[in-house]
Design a protein around this motif. Sequence first.
Motif, short mmCIF file in Angstrom:
data_model
loop_
_atom_site.label_atom_id
_atom_site.label_comp_id
_atom_site.label_asym_id
_atom_site.label_seq_id
_atom_site.Cartn_x
_atom_site.Cartn_y
_atom_site.Cartn_z
N ARG A 183 15.63 -1.28 3.19
CA ARG A 183 14.65 -2.36 3.06
C ARG A 183 13.36 -2.03 3.82
NH1 ARG A 183 17.09 -7.75 3.16
NH2 ARG A 183 16.86 -7.46 0.95
N HIS A 184 13.47 -1.39 4.98
CA HIS A 184 12.26 -1.08 5.74
C HIS A 184 11.34 -0.13 4.98
CE1 HIS A 184 14.98 2.17 6.93
NE2 HIS A 184 13.92 2.87 7.26
N HIS A 185 11.90 0.75 4.14
CA HIS A 185 11.08 1.63 3.32
C HIS A 185 10.29 0.81 2.29
CE1 HIS A 185 14.11 4.59 4.77
NE2 HIS A 185 13.01 5.33 4.89
N LEU A 186 10.96 -0.17 1.68
CA LEU A 186 10.30 -1.04 0.71
C LEU A 186 9.24 -1.91 1.37
CD1 LEU A 186 13.31 -2.11 -1.52
CD2 LEU A 186 11.53 -0.46 -2.06
N GLN A 187 9.53 -2.40 2.55
CA GLN A 187 8.55 -3.22 3.27
C GLN A 187 7.32 -2.39 3.63
OE1 GLN A 187 11.15 -4.57 6.40
NE2 GLN A 187 11.54 -6.53 5.38
N ARG A 188 7.54 -1.15 3.99
CA ARG A 188 6.43 -0.25 4.32
C ARG A 188 5.56 -0.02 3.09
NH1 ARG A 188 5.42 4.82 4.04
NH2 ARG A 188 4.24 5.93 5.59
N LEU A 189 6.19 0.22 1.93
CA LEU A 189 5.43 0.41 0.69
C LEU A 189 4.69 -0.87 0.30
CD1 LEU A 189 7.83 2.62 -1.45
CD2 LEU A 189 5.62 3.28 -0.49
N ALA A 190 5.29 -2.03 0.53
CA ALA A 190 4.62 -3.30 0.25
C ALA A 190 3.38 -3.45 1.13
CB ALA A 190 5.58 -4.47 0.46
N THR A 191 3.47 -3.01 2.37
CA THR A 191 2.31 -3.04 3.27
C THR A 191 1.21 -2.13 2.74
OG1 THR A 191 3.70 -3.52 5.19
CG2 THR A 191 1.53 -2.56 5.64
N VAL A 192 1.59 -0.96 2.26
CA VAL A 192 0.61 -0.02 1.68
C VAL A 192 -0.07 -0.66 0.48
CG1 VAL A 192 0.35 2.18 0.49
CG2 VAL A 192 1.75 2.06 2.55
N VAL A 193 0.70 -1.33 -0.38
CA VAL A 193 0.11 -2.01 -1.55
C VAL A 193 -0.89 -3.06 -1.10
CG1 VAL A 193 0.62 -3.55 -3.49
CG2 VAL A 193 2.05 -1.53 -3.09
N ASP A 194 -0.53 -3.87 -0.11
CA ASP A 194 -1.43 -4.90 0.40
C ASP A 194 -2.71 -4.29 0.95
OD1 ASP A 194 0.39 -6.86 -0.32
OD2 ASP A 194 1.20 -7.06 1.73
N LEU A 195 -2.59 -3.21 1.71
CA LEU A 195 -3.76 -2.55 2.28
C LEU A 195 -4.62 -1.92 1.18
CD1 LEU A 195 -2.09 -0.89 5.39
CD2 LEU A 195 -3.79 -2.75 5.41
N ALA A 196 -4.00 -1.36 0.17
CA ALA A 196 -4.76 -0.75 -0.94
C ALA A 196 -5.56 -1.82 -1.68
CB ALA A 196 -3.80 -0.03 -1.89
N ARG A 197 -5.01 -3.01 -1.80
CA ARG A 197 -5.74 -4.11 -2.44
C ARG A 197 -6.98 -4.48 -1.64
NH1 ARG A 197 -0.39 -7.30 -3.85
NH2 ARG A 197 0.02 -6.37 -5.88
N LEU A 198 -6.90 -4.39 -0.33
CA LEU A 198 -8.06 -4.70 0.51
C LEU A 198 -9.20 -3.73 0.26
CD1 LEU A 198 -6.42 -5.46 3.98
CD2 LEU A 198 -7.45 -7.11 2.41
N TYR A 199 -8.85 -2.47 -0.01
CA TYR A 199 -9.87 -1.43 -0.18
C TYR A 199 -10.40 -1.33 -1.60
CZ TYR A 199 -8.37 0.14 4.41
OH TYR A 199 -8.08 0.22 5.76
N SER A 200 -9.77 -2.00 -2.55
CA SER A 200 -10.24 -1.85 -3.95
C SER A 200 -11.17 -2.96 -4.37
CB SER A 200 -9.06 -1.79 -4.90
OG SER A 200 -8.28 -2.97 -4.82
#
Length: 111
Positions: free
Chosen positions: A94-111
Motif C-alpha cells: 500500500r505504501h508504494h501506491l500511496q507514494r505514486l498517488a502523491t506523485v500524481v497529486d504533485l504532477a497535477r500541481l505542475y501541469s
Amino acid sequence: MFGIVGEPRARNSAVRHRESAEFWGLSDPRAFALESGDTLFAEQPAEVGSGTVNDPANRTQLEIDVVAMAAQQANSPRRILSLGEVKWGEVMGRHHLQRLATVVDLARLYS
C-alpha cells in the motif's frame, strides 16, 4: 513470483526475481512499457523513461521508475499515460501506491 526451473532454493531471493524477470523478457521495465504500450495503455506512449518530482512540502524529490508519456500535442502540456514503481525482490504494498498517488497529486500541481 516466477521461478526458473532447476534454480536452487538457497539462492538470494532478489537474484531469483531478477533472473526470472530476465527469463520472461522483463529485465528493462521501461523498454517493456514502450514495446507493449499499445496493449498496456489507452494509446501507444511516445516516450518512456524515469524521472523525479519535487515535493516542496517535505523538501524532497520523489523518484519515479517508469513514466510513460503521450505524444506532444500542439498548445497543450504532455500527458502522462502511466507512472510505475519497479522493485526487484520486494513485495509491493500500500505504501508504494500511496507514494505514486502523491506523485500524481504533485504532477497535477505542475501541469
